[in-house]
Design an enzyme around this catalytic site. Sequence first.
Site, PDB file in Angstrom:
ATOM      1  N   THR A 176      41.889  41.229  41.401  1.00 47.00           N
ATOM      2  CA  THR A 176      42.412  42.271  40.502  1.00 47.00           C
ATOM      3  C   THR A 176      41.965  43.662  40.967  1.00 47.00           C
ATOM      4  O   THR A 176      42.742  44.617  40.930  1.00 47.00           O
ATOM      5  CB  THR A 176      41.909  42.021  39.064  1.00 47.00           C
ATOM      6  OG1 THR A 176      42.289  40.702  38.693  1.00 47.00           O
ATOM      7  CG2 THR A 176      42.483  43.010  38.074  1.00 47.00           C
ATOM      8  N   HIS A 201      44.141  44.759  43.699  1.00 49.53           N
ATOM      9  CA  HIS A 201      45.446  45.247  43.222  1.00 49.53           C
ATOM     10  C   HIS A 201      45.325  46.688  42.722  1.00 49.53           C
ATOM     11  O   HIS A 201      46.215  47.509  42.944  1.00 49.53           O
ATOM     12  CB  HIS A 201      45.988  44.363  42.096  1.00 49.53           C
ATOM     13  CG  HIS A 201      46.320  42.975  42.526  1.00 49.53           C
ATOM     14  ND1 HIS A 201      46.818  42.690  43.776  1.00 49.53           N
ATOM     15  CD2 HIS A 201      46.232  41.790  41.884  1.00 49.53           C
ATOM     16  CE1 HIS A 201      47.014  41.389  43.879  1.00 49.53           C
ATOM     17  NE2 HIS A 201      46.658  40.816  42.755  1.00 49.53           N
TER      18      HIS A 201
END
Length: 350
Positions: A44, A47
């Site tokens: 995450t 990202h």
Amino acid sequence: MADKMIAIMKSKPAYGAELVEVDVPKPKEGEVLIKVLATSICGTDLHIYEWNEWAQSRIKPPQIMGHEVAGEVVEVGPGVEDIQVGDYISAETHIVCGKCYQCRTGNYHVCQNTKIFGVDTDGVFAEYAIVPAQNAWKNPKNIPPEYATLQEPLGNAVDTVLAEPVAGKTVLITGAGPLGLLGITVAKAAGASLVIVSEPSDFRRELARKVGADVVINPFEEDVVKEVRDLTDGNGVDVFLEFSGAPKALEQGLQAVTPAGRVSLLGLFPRDVSIDFNNLIIFKSLTVYGITGRHLWQTWYTVSRLLQSGKLNLDPIITHKYKGFDKFEEAFELMRAGKTGKVVFFPHRK
Ligand code: NAD
Ligand code: ZN
């Protein structure tokens, strides 16, 4: 205590992040301040770093990144009763409401009002960080920070692997990224009799082997379904664990799992996937689990006990350790290139 700290900040709505010096925050009502002893990079965070479509829709810069952590409590805010200065904690990422239907029925991991720590709030890629007291997990002091910071992703792996028992079972894991690697060691520790791993990257197949996979397969060069059948007397595996998010891996796994077998899906697919439900799920009488987050707090107990048992083989998974954050860009680029297992930072040099 210092009043300034170094942090990795997502400062602009664009690719990358910045190392900045900011004020050490003060814990408010229901919060604690920790000295970050170790913190690790999650997919995450990558990202957010890359500023992909999801990050653009969710993240509001400027914001300190990171959510996987182990740290020592140095200050507690008003109203915090069960955590003291000196406690050694990690943090659950889902900040839940405690009031919705799911929370009131014990399914906190799918709370309707979930906020995510380090995504919807400032995170832990810093020398000090605020943690909501309700999200703190007290660690036994004998777990090293570099393991304790892995508990959050270990929780994903535990829920994926142990949705049903694996003792004495044959298992196929697709994808040996950081999470699949954690899945391998959990499956072995829990007594799986055979762990087969399908992973296209040479580097990660090698890591999978070091972590304890019995057989590794390159799905781009070998016939995964045939290999699995050959290794299981033609039956297929009892358990299929999807850790890649690759549609092709999903299809191969559903073909390779034995009828009446069990499937856990953790990998997130980049788009809708088309599956022959009739032949690959319904007529096979499969049990399929969607896995999200970790059960609160059952999974944390399991993870903590597994860590204390010494049965998890985490050292080969932690491929990169950095003192300080100076080389954070190198760390992110290595991760982007798939050249890492877990990356751990120790923000304080001593
Ligand atoms: P990652 O991208 O680092 O690892 C995925 C691995 O799958 C890579 O090593 C890649 O080479 C491999 N792969 C690609 N195509 C494959 C194929 N056809 N067959 C087998 N392997 C293939 O990701 P990660 O950080 O290890 O996370 C794994 C997955 O779990 C990701 O999809 C991530 O988004 C997801 N995830 C889900 C949750 C949840 O709560 N459900 C939480 C965290 C992560
Ligand atoms: Zn809720």
